[in-house]
Motif scaffolding. Structure first.
Motif, PDB file in Angstrom:
ATOM      1  N   LEU A   9     -87.608 -13.609  12.720  1.00  0.00           N
ATOM      2  CA  LEU A   9     -86.115 -12.976  12.236  1.00  0.00           C
ATOM      3  C   LEU A   9     -85.545 -13.282  11.168  1.00  0.00           C
ATOM      4  O   LEU A   9     -85.689 -14.456  10.741  1.00  0.00           O
ATOM      5  CB  LEU A   9     -85.282 -13.133  13.541  1.00  0.00           C
ATOM      6  N   PRO A  10     -84.876 -12.246  10.286  1.00  0.00           N
ATOM      7  CA  PRO A  10     -84.423 -12.569   8.865  1.00  0.00           C
ATOM      8  C   PRO A  10     -83.360 -13.528   9.088  1.00  0.00           C
ATOM      9  O   PRO A  10     -82.376 -13.400  10.022  1.00  0.00           O
ATOM     10  CB  PRO A  10     -83.919 -11.287   8.581  1.00  0.00           C
ATOM     11  N   GLN A  11     -83.374 -14.722   8.508  1.00  0.00           N
ATOM     12  CA  GLN A  11     -82.580 -15.694   8.554  1.00  0.00           C
ATOM     13  C   GLN A  11     -82.763 -16.720   7.399  1.00  0.00           C
ATOM     14  O   GLN A  11     -83.773 -17.023   6.610  1.00  0.00           O
ATOM     15  CB  GLN A  11     -82.747 -16.566   9.695  1.00  0.00           C
ATOM     16  N   LEU A  12     -81.639 -17.297   6.870  1.00  0.00           N
ATOM     17  CA  LEU A  12     -81.506 -18.317   5.740  1.00  0.00           C
ATOM     18  C   LEU A  12     -80.935 -19.546   6.298  1.00  0.00           C
ATOM     19  O   LEU A  12     -79.834 -19.702   6.419  1.00  0.00           O
ATOM     20  CB  LEU A  12     -80.951 -17.891   4.579  1.00  0.00           C
ATOM     21  N   ALA A  13     -81.804 -20.529   6.356  1.00  0.00           N
ATOM     22  CA  ALA A  13     -81.082 -22.102   6.509  1.00  0.00           C
ATOM     23  C   ALA A  13     -81.167 -23.164   5.414  1.00  0.00           C
ATOM     24  O   ALA A  13     -82.276 -23.025   4.947  1.00  0.00           O
ATOM     25  CB  ALA A  13     -81.853 -22.443   7.757  1.00  0.00           C
ATOM     26  N   THR A  14     -80.025 -23.497   4.991  1.00  0.00           N
ATOM     27  CA  THR A  14     -80.216 -24.723   4.014  1.00  0.00           C
ATOM     28  C   THR A  14     -79.942 -26.183   4.731  1.00  0.00           C
ATOM     29  O   THR A  14     -79.057 -26.129   5.481  1.00  0.00           O
ATOM     30  CB  THR A  14     -79.088 -24.317   2.999  1.00  0.00           C
ATOM     31  N   LYS A  72     -87.501 -12.295   5.824  1.00  0.00           N
ATOM     32  CA  LYS A  72     -88.086 -13.194   6.643  1.00  0.00           C
ATOM     33  C   LYS A  72     -87.151 -14.558   6.968  1.00  0.00           C
ATOM     34  O   LYS A  72     -86.114 -14.634   6.578  1.00  0.00           O
ATOM     35  CB  LYS A  72     -89.427 -13.729   5.706  1.00  0.00           C
ATOM     36  N   ARG A  73     -87.972 -15.386   7.676  1.00  0.00           N
ATOM     37  CA  ARG A  73     -87.308 -16.792   7.821  1.00  0.00           C
ATOM     38  C   ARG A  73     -87.290 -17.641   6.810  1.00  0.00           C
ATOM     39  O   ARG A  73     -88.406 -18.194   6.588  1.00  0.00           O
ATOM     40  CB  ARG A  73     -87.774 -17.101   9.217  1.00  0.00           C
ATOM     41  N   ILE A  74     -86.171 -17.939   6.123  1.00  0.00           N
ATOM     42  CA  ILE A  74     -86.243 -18.692   5.081  1.00  0.00           C
ATOM     43  C   ILE A  74     -85.659 -19.938   5.144  1.00  0.00           C
ATOM     44  O   ILE A  74     -84.573 -20.161   5.692  1.00  0.00           O
ATOM     45  CB  ILE A  74     -85.282 -17.893   3.796  1.00  0.00           C
ATOM     46  N   THR A  75     -86.472 -21.082   4.911  1.00  0.00           N
ATOM     47  CA  THR A  75     -85.817 -22.508   4.883  1.00  0.00           C
ATOM     48  C   THR A  75     -85.723 -22.905   3.597  1.00  0.00           C
ATOM     49  O   THR A  75     -86.705 -23.224   2.982  1.00  0.00           O
ATOM     50  CB  THR A  75     -86.558 -23.300   5.976  1.00  0.00           C
TER      51      THR A  75
END
Length: 507
Positions: free
Chosen positions: A28-33, A62-65
């Motif tokens: 699932l589209p997500q951005l985590a820092t 996309k799932r961005i880390t």
């Protein structure tokens, strides 16, 4: 899909290398820092998304880390916007990864993709030199500041597409050059001069002695006598700023974002905080520690007007920087040491109404009120002030005088000559002026002739000077002798030094 971008984090007045790692994964589209980001760093995801979209790039669904390594150092500010955005594009394949490893990237992104200036460009450029990377890509506004480090290729950019085109080899960016020595000579001129000050010849002499030896000064006088104006002119007679001192001073102001586009600070700083300042504002601190006024005044002058109006706890925290020339700020994230080698210049009224020493106006204060007012300045703080001088109210003859007086340039020449003697005297010691002498240095370098020693003995006994005033008089006497080019401290030098302890007797 993984990409790594080089950036930097500010720690104190230095910068550390930070690797911005970006991973794109299915889900699932997500951005985590991650990596101890504070609020402005966490909010960058919204700025990056809007900037990429408005510049015509696709933000990956996309799932961005994003990891900011090393993860044990707190990351603050908006300077990570640009490396994060480039990292996302590189992980997706829109940016060639070949050139990315050769550069540090810093910059805040606007929603339309423009790159805004950030704090700390100079220490980050120094970190790039230390890490032996090829260059630094940063906002065009910060480029002259970073270009002071000539060993690093500094590339100033205006917007995100410009960076992408350069990294893909489709655009050549012009390297920023700064002629540091010529710029330093050009900007090392003061806009004010001691000729602007009417009268007060003995106060000017006291400030000349203070500048020659690096002594702290307190001026006591009624309102309107010229205390603030004299303090403002003091940097113009201090010894010439060396290039090494200029770079150190510029680093501190760069971290605070106070350069305003100027590549280097070529004159002695003058800081004038209001008496409502907090202790953290004066010596530095905060959740993420930042330099305070004592550090911003490094290699220059810190002027505290209306000294008794400052909160007592604020004044007391200055003891360490006055003694050591540095300040250590300890927080949960660690201890940070900031340089704080400044000259303290303080001013105060003789009483609450201000007219105790004014021959024209009557003082309405009681002796008890005057005592309470003066006792707000503690003994330990006064112990660190070598020169105490009274500034009388100006007469009409002084105000109307056409005599311009001596210029700052001629006074500074004498100060430079005296300071050169002291640098030679303390060549093997970490001492730059007579004010920094310890007990052993005083014993070795402050030898008195017989008549000078007898004069000092009489002053101690008859005028009631304290034991701490004894060493202060010797230090100031040594500076007066240096100004006169004398190897020995003579009775005339001691007599003048004793005059600068008037407040000591009264308090």
């Amino acid at each position: 899909m993984l990409a790594k971008i080089n950036s930097a984090a500010l720690y104190g007045i230095d910068a550390l290398r930070v690797e911005v790692e970006i991973d794109l994964a299915s889900g699932l589209p997500q951005l985590a820092t991650v990596g101890l980001p504070e609020g402005a760093v966490k909010e960058s995801k919204d700025r990056i998304r809007a900037a990429l979209k408005n510049c015509g790039y696709t933000f990956p669904a996309k799932r961005i880390t994003i990891n900011l390594a090393p993860a044990d150092i707190k990351k603050e500010g908006s300077a990570y916007d640009l490396p994060m955005a480039i990292g996302i594009l590189a992980a997706e394949g829109s940016v060639d990864k070949n050139l990315v490893d050769d550069y540090f990237l810093i910059g805040e992104l606007s929603l339309d993709g423009a790159i805004k200036p950030v704090r700390g460009a100079l220490p980050i450029a120094m970190a790039a030199k230390r890490e032996r990377v090829r260059g630094l890509i940063l906002p065009k506004h910060n480029a002259p500041e970073a270009a002071v480090v000539s060993e690093v290729e500094v590339l100033g950019v205006s917007d995100l597409p410009e960076v992408v085109e350069f990294l893909n080899g489709r655009l050549a960016l012009e390297r920023t050059h700064v002629n540091l020595e010529a710029l330093f000579r050009q900007q090392s001129q003061y806009s004010s001069d001691f000729t602007d000050v009417k009268g007060q010849q003995h106060v000017k002499r006291a400030l000349e002695v203070a500048a020659a030896g690096g002594h702290n000064v307190i001026m006591v006088g009624p309102p309107g006598s010229g205390k603030t104006m004299l303090a403002n002119k003091l940097p113009t007679i201090l010894p010439d700023l060396t290039l090494a001192e200029a770079l150190e001073t510029t680093k501190i102001h760069s971290v605070m974002g106070l350069l305003n586009g100027s590549p280097i600070i070529a004159t002695r700083p003058f800081r004038y905080p209001h008496h409502t300042i907090s202790d953290a504002g004066l010596v530095g601190g905060g959740t993420v520690p930042k330099p305070g006024e004592v550090s911003l005044a490094h290699n220059g002058v810190l002027f505290l007007d209306e000294l008794p109006e400052f909160k007592r706890n604020v004044l007391e925290v200055m003891r360490q920087p006055l003694e050591d020339g540095s300040i250590t700020v300890s927080r949960a994230i660690g201890s940070i040491n900031y340089p704080a080698g400044f000259m303290l210049v303080a001013a105060m009224n003789p009483c609450p109404c201000g007219f105790f020493t004014d021959p024209q106006k009557e003082c309405v204060c009681t002796p008890l009120q005057i005592q309470r007012y003066r006792s707000r300045v503690s003994g330990p703080l006064l112990d660190r002030i070598d020169i105490q001088v009274e500034v009388p109210a100006l007469r009409y003859q002084d105000l109307a005088s056409k005599d311009a007086g001596e210029s700052s340039n001629s006074i500074r020449q004498r100060v430079n000559a005296a300071r050169a003697i002291q640098l030679q005297r303390f060549l093997k010691r970490n001492i730059h002026g007579n004010a920094q002498m310890g007990a052993r240095d005083i014993k070795r370098h402050c030898l008195l002739k017989d008549d000078a020693e007898k004069l000092l003995e009489n002053a101690i006994n008859r005028l009631g000077l304290s034991a701490r005033a004894y060493s202060r008089v010797l230090k100031v006497g040594r500076t007066i002798a240096d100004l006169a080019g004398s190897e020995e401290i003579q009775s005339s030098h001691i007599a003048e030094a004793i005059q600068y302890r008037s407040l000591d007797r009264r308090m």
